[in-house]
Design a protein around this motif. Structure first.
Motif, mmCIF file in Angstrom:
data_model
loop_
_atom_site.group_PDB
_atom_site.id
_atom_site.type_symbol
_atom_site.label_atom_id
_atom_site.label_comp_id
_atom_site.label_asym_id
_atom_site.label_seq_id
_atom_site.Cartn_x
_atom_site.Cartn_y
_atom_site.Cartn_z
ATOM 1 N N MET A 1 0.767 -1.331 0.093
ATOM 2 C CA MET A 1 -0.269 0.052 0.097
ATOM 3 C C MET A 1 0.769 1.439 0.059
ATOM 4 O O MET A 1 2.071 1.264 0.480
ATOM 5 N N ASN A 2 0.974 2.464 -0.829
ATOM 6 C CA ASN A 2 1.106 3.295 -0.918
ATOM 7 C C ASN A 2 1.513 3.936 0.507
ATOM 8 O O ASN A 2 0.241 4.479 1.149
ATOM 9 N N THR A 3 2.460 4.960 0.552
ATOM 10 C CA THR A 3 2.540 5.528 1.679
ATOM 11 C C THR A 3 1.103 7.364 1.474
ATOM 12 O O THR A 3 0.849 6.999 2.721
ATOM 13 N N SER A 4 0.908 7.660 0.401
ATOM 14 C CA SER A 4 -0.192 8.160 0.529
ATOM 15 C C SER A 4 -1.226 7.660 0.649
ATOM 16 O O SER A 4 -2.072 8.264 1.938
ATOM 17 N N LYS A 5 -1.780 6.721 0.917
ATOM 18 C CA LYS A 5 -2.674 5.232 1.360
ATOM 19 C C LYS A 5 -3.275 5.768 2.733
ATOM 20 O O LYS A 5 -4.027 5.972 3.378
ATOM 21 N N ILE A 6 -1.945 5.291 3.066
ATOM 22 C CA ILE A 6 -1.381 5.432 5.167
ATOM 23 C C ILE A 6 -1.552 6.791 5.460
ATOM 24 O O ILE A 6 -2.514 7.010 6.576
ATOM 25 N N GLN A 7 -1.081 7.633 5.084
ATOM 26 C CA GLN A 7 -1.183 8.968 5.381
ATOM 27 C C GLN A 7 -2.505 9.644 5.654
ATOM 28 O O GLN A 7 -3.075 10.416 6.418
ATOM 29 N N LEU A 8 -3.261 9.605 4.656
ATOM 30 C CA LEU A 8 -4.988 9.627 4.172
ATOM 31 C C LEU A 8 -5.516 8.718 5.378
ATOM 32 O O LEU A 8 -6.264 10.196 5.737
ATOM 33 N N ALA A 9 -5.228 8.008 5.355
ATOM 34 C CA ALA A 9 -6.301 7.187 6.920
ATOM 35 C C ALA A 9 -5.770 8.290 7.885
ATOM 36 O O ALA A 9 -6.587 8.288 8.895
ATOM 37 N N LYS A 10 -4.642 8.323 8.194
ATOM 38 C CA LYS A 10 -3.738 8.674 9.627
ATOM 39 C C LYS A 10 -4.628 10.007 9.668
ATOM 40 O O LYS A 10 -5.436 10.474 10.801
ATOM 41 N N LEU A 11 -4.959 10.850 8.579
ATOM 42 C CA LEU A 11 -5.429 12.088 8.319
ATOM 43 C C LEU A 11 -6.510 12.479 8.625
ATOM 44 O O LEU A 11 -7.373 12.746 9.422
ATOM 45 N N LEU A 12 -7.374 11.397 8.097
ATOM 46 C CA LEU A 12 -8.949 11.869 8.300
ATOM 47 C C LEU A 12 -9.236 10.551 9.462
ATOM 48 O O LEU A 12 -10.424 11.561 10.695
ATOM 49 N N ALA A 13 -8.488 10.387 10.273
ATOM 50 C CA ALA A 13 -8.932 10.104 11.818
ATOM 51 C C ALA A 13 -8.197 10.691 12.747
ATOM 52 O O ALA A 13 -8.750 10.496 13.438
ATOM 53 N N CYS A 14 -7.570 11.839 12.459
ATOM 54 C CA CYS A 14 -7.276 12.527 12.843
ATOM 55 C C CYS A 14 -6.258 12.135 14.301
ATOM 56 O O CYS A 14 -5.847 12.874 15.307
ATOM 57 N N GLU A 15 -5.777 11.600 13.988
ATOM 58 C CA GLU A 15 -4.397 10.435 15.388
ATOM 59 C C GLU A 15 -3.661 10.015 14.036
ATOM 60 O O GLU A 15 -3.975 9.636 13.475
ATOM 61 N N ASP A 16 -2.320 9.014 14.945
ATOM 62 C CA ASP A 16 -1.728 8.221 14.419
ATOM 63 C C ASP A 16 -1.676 7.225 14.846
ATOM 64 O O ASP A 16 -1.361 7.021 15.311
ATOM 65 N N ILE A 17 -2.699 6.357 13.468
ATOM 66 C CA ILE A 17 -3.551 5.087 13.472
ATOM 67 C C ILE A 17 -2.474 4.052 12.968
ATOM 68 O O ILE A 17 -1.201 5.012 11.807
ATOM 69 N N THR A 18 -2.085 3.089 13.566
ATOM 70 C CA THR A 18 -0.844 2.313 12.570
ATOM 71 C C THR A 18 -1.893 1.474 11.464
ATOM 72 O O THR A 18 -3.182 1.353 12.098
ATOM 73 N N VAL A 19 -1.347 1.127 10.361
ATOM 74 C CA VAL A 19 -2.209 0.712 9.270
ATOM 75 C C VAL A 19 -1.537 -0.483 9.006
ATOM 76 O O VAL A 19 -0.628 -0.482 8.443
ATOM 77 N N ARG A 20 -2.357 -0.794 8.211
ATOM 78 C CA ARG A 20 -1.733 -2.740 8.267
ATOM 79 C C ARG A 20 -2.038 -3.187 7.021
ATOM 80 O O ARG A 20 -3.032 -3.210 7.160
ATOM 81 N N HIS A 21 -1.425 -4.420 6.263
ATOM 82 C CA HIS A 21 -1.739 -5.402 5.686
ATOM 83 C C HIS A 21 -1.735 -6.650 6.299
ATOM 84 O O HIS A 21 -0.604 -6.540 6.810
ATOM 85 N N SER A 22 -2.466 -7.757 6.310
ATOM 86 C CA SER A 22 -3.334 -8.976 6.548
ATOM 87 C C SER A 22 -3.206 -9.151 5.165
ATOM 88 O O SER A 22 -4.075 -9.418 4.665
ATOM 89 N N SER A 23 -2.616 -10.823 4.978
ATOM 90 C CA SER A 23 -3.043 -12.122 4.301
ATOM 91 C C SER A 23 -3.928 -12.825 4.935
ATOM 92 O O SER A 23 -4.540 -13.623 3.995
#
Length: 184
Positions: A1-23
């Motif tokens: 997953m590209n880093t801009s999508k991870i940053q977007l999730a953090k911005l939308l959540a208004c906090e430094d959440i962890t975003v991960r992918h899982s198989s």
């Protein structure tokens, strides 16, 4: 997953959440305690749709913003009333999706397109399934995910519960709607 999508999730959540992918993840989830948004690996690969990724991220960010761990635990471990986890989740999903689309109107198109793609890929049920034979909770879930154009069938009595879910704004509303559905 590209880093801009991870940053977007953090911005939308208004906090430094962890975003991960899982198989091993079958769908997206958000752990309200550890603040981890998990996306299944297939989202970026098999769905050939950025809308599905945006939908799933937007949905889980909704949980980050409005589903509190204390509320969830209090409901599930209550000695006063035994809330059904699945029904509670369906009602809460409807509430947080309404709120996230209201807060970030640009996500509405991604939700509509993403759910359409998921339906086409038979994520919810096989195409030939008779949706009218589904239980009330599953039909409520489909109604709020796919929208009114999906024409999910409800009888007059069941529409009362659909409306109860539709007006949920607070956690208290979620508990009332869940209890009403369970008692039905």
């Amino acid at each position: 997953m590209n880093t801009s999508k991870i940053q977007l999730a953090k911005l939308l959540a208004c906090e430094d959440i962890t975003v991960r992918h899982s198989s091993t993840a079958k769908t997206a989830s958000f752990d309200v305690k550890s603040r981890v948004l998990t996306l299944p690996n297939w989202v970026a690969k098999d769905m050939d749709s950025t809308e599905v990724l945006d939908l799933m991220q937007g949905h889980e960010v909704g949980h980050a913003l409005w589903t509190r761990m204390l509320d969830w635990e209090t409901a599930l471990f209550s000695t006063d009333y035994q809330y059904h986890k699945g029904i509670l989740n369906v009602v809460e999903d409807a509430r947080i999706e309404k709120k996230i689309k209201r807060r970030y109107p640009g996500l509405v198109k991604s939700f509509v397109s993403g759910y359409k793609t998921l339906q086409t890929k038979e994520f919810f049920h096989p195409k030939e399934a008779d949706v009218s034979s589904f239980n009330l909770v599953d039909r409520i879930n489909l109604h709020f995910k796919q929208g009114p154009l999906a024409a999910i069938p409800f009888n007059k009595e069941e529409l009362f519960y659909v409306d109860k879910v539709d007006i949920c704004e607070s956690w208290d509303d979620v508990l009332k709607a869940t209890r009403a559905i369970q008692e039905y």
